[in-house]
Design a protein around this motif. Structure first.
Motif, short mmCIF file in Angstrom:
data_model
loop_
_atom_site.label_atom_id
_atom_site.label_comp_id
_atom_site.label_asym_id
_atom_site.label_seq_id
_atom_site.Cartn_x
_atom_site.Cartn_y
_atom_site.Cartn_z
N GLY A 132 38.64 29.87 43.63
CA GLY A 132 39.55 31.00 43.46
C GLY A 132 40.18 31.52 44.74
O GLY A 132 40.82 32.58 44.74
N LEU A 170 44.47 22.85 45.12
CA LEU A 170 45.12 23.21 43.86
C LEU A 170 46.52 22.63 43.89
O LEU A 170 47.30 22.93 44.82
CB LEU A 170 45.18 24.72 43.68
CG LEU A 170 45.84 25.20 42.38
CD1 LEU A 170 45.03 24.78 41.16
CD2 LEU A 170 46.03 26.72 42.38
N ARG A 187 46.45 33.43 44.69
CA ARG A 187 45.64 34.08 43.66
C ARG A 187 46.51 34.87 42.69
O ARG A 187 46.29 34.85 41.47
CB ARG A 187 44.61 35.02 44.30
CG ARG A 187 43.49 34.31 45.05
CD ARG A 187 42.37 35.28 45.41
NE ARG A 187 42.82 36.35 46.28
CZ ARG A 187 42.80 36.31 47.60
NH1 ARG A 187 42.34 35.23 48.22
NH2 ARG A 187 43.21 37.33 48.33
N ARG A 237 49.35 32.03 40.93
CA ARG A 237 49.00 30.74 40.31
C ARG A 237 47.60 30.69 39.74
O ARG A 237 47.17 29.67 39.22
CB ARG A 237 49.21 29.62 41.34
CG ARG A 237 50.69 29.44 41.67
CD ARG A 237 50.90 28.70 42.97
NE ARG A 237 50.36 27.36 42.92
CZ ARG A 237 50.28 26.56 44.00
NH1 ARG A 237 50.69 27.00 45.17
NH2 ARG A 237 49.78 25.35 43.88
N MET A 238 46.88 31.80 39.85
CA MET A 238 45.53 31.87 39.29
C MET A 238 45.38 33.14 38.46
O MET A 238 46.00 34.16 38.76
CB MET A 238 44.47 31.87 40.39
CG MET A 238 44.39 30.61 41.21
SD MET A 238 43.09 30.75 42.46
CE MET A 238 43.18 29.12 43.20
N PRO A 286 49.61 31.67 35.03
CA PRO A 286 48.94 30.90 36.09
C PRO A 286 48.71 29.45 35.72
O PRO A 286 48.63 29.09 34.54
CB PRO A 286 47.60 31.64 36.24
CG PRO A 286 47.32 32.16 34.86
CD PRO A 286 48.67 32.58 34.34
N LEU A 317 45.91 27.96 36.77
CA LEU A 317 44.46 27.86 36.63
C LEU A 317 43.88 29.21 36.23
O LEU A 317 44.17 30.24 36.86
CB LEU A 317 43.85 27.41 37.97
CG LEU A 317 42.33 27.23 38.03
CD1 LEU A 317 41.88 26.11 37.09
CD2 LEU A 317 41.90 26.93 39.46
#
Length: 222
Positions: A52, A64, A81, A84-85, A160, A162
């Protein structure tokens, strides 16, 4: 999408060094729902923090979409973060003074997007999660399952690549937890197979609902 290669991470506790991860290698493809399991102290949380972009490894690489997280600046990792997360936590981590839609909209507002478009997107996600009649309620007015659905909507609002879930059913009853897992299982397919979900859990029944289970023991993949 996600590649962890020969990653090690240790911490100093008092006068001793604790090796939390010892040469971990794993991959996650787009469209996968993967669980990471293992006993307490096996390195699950440390691995999730590295994936993360909340920490960097002592050695090895975490990538990633082929980008090495370990060589990024703090600012670059923060943007990664946010954009994209998505993160889902056991205890929801909602802001108590904000309504459901405001909690969901926070990532977009931090990204400089307009209040009007952010509210519209937040309302759309909450409606999809069955909370159309709860968008103006604060966390104290919601059940545990409803709060977790708000947290899921917040994790998804930036679309995101992921989604990372840390014990997402750990604070819920069995029936509510099953409903949350069923929704998480749909998340990768709902993004046309281009999103992945990685979940850390102690619950073998929860892990059994995922496409693949990665087991950690003493900081290694077993």
């Amino acid at each position: 999408m996600l590649e962890v290669h020969d990653v090690s991470k240790g911490f100093h506790v008092g006068g001793a060094r604790i090796q939390a991860l010892d040469g971990v290698t794993m991959k996650v493809d787009p469209g996968e729902f993967v669980s990471i399991v293992g006993p307490s102290g096996s390195g699950k949380s440390t691995l999730l923090h590295l994936i993360g972009a909340l920490d960097t490894p002592d050695s090895g690489t975490v990538k990633l979409d082929s980008e090495d997280i370990g060589v990024m600046t703090d600012r670059q990792r923060a943007e990664l973060r946010r954009r994209r997360m998505g993160f889902i936590f056991q205890f929801f981590n909602l802001l108590p003074t904000m309504s459901a839609w405001e909690n969901v909209a926070v990532p977009r507002l931090l990204d400089g997007q307009s209040l009007r478009s952010s509210k519209a997107k937040a309302t759309e996600l909450l409606t999809q999660l069955g909370l159309a009649d709860r968008i103006d309620h604060r966390p104290s007015e919601l059940s545990g399952g409803q709060m977790q659905r708000v947290a899921i909507a917040r994790a998804l609002i930036m679309d995101p690549h992921l989604l990372l879930a840390d014990e997402p059913t750990g604070n819920l009853d069995t029936r509510t937890g099953a409903a949350i897992l069923a929704f998480l299982a749909q998340v990768p397919a709902g993004a046309h197979g281009e999103r992945a979900v990685v979940m850390v859990t102690h619950n073998p029944d929860a892990a059994a609902q995922t496409d693949r289970v990665i087991t950690l023991q003493d900081g290694r993949v077993t």
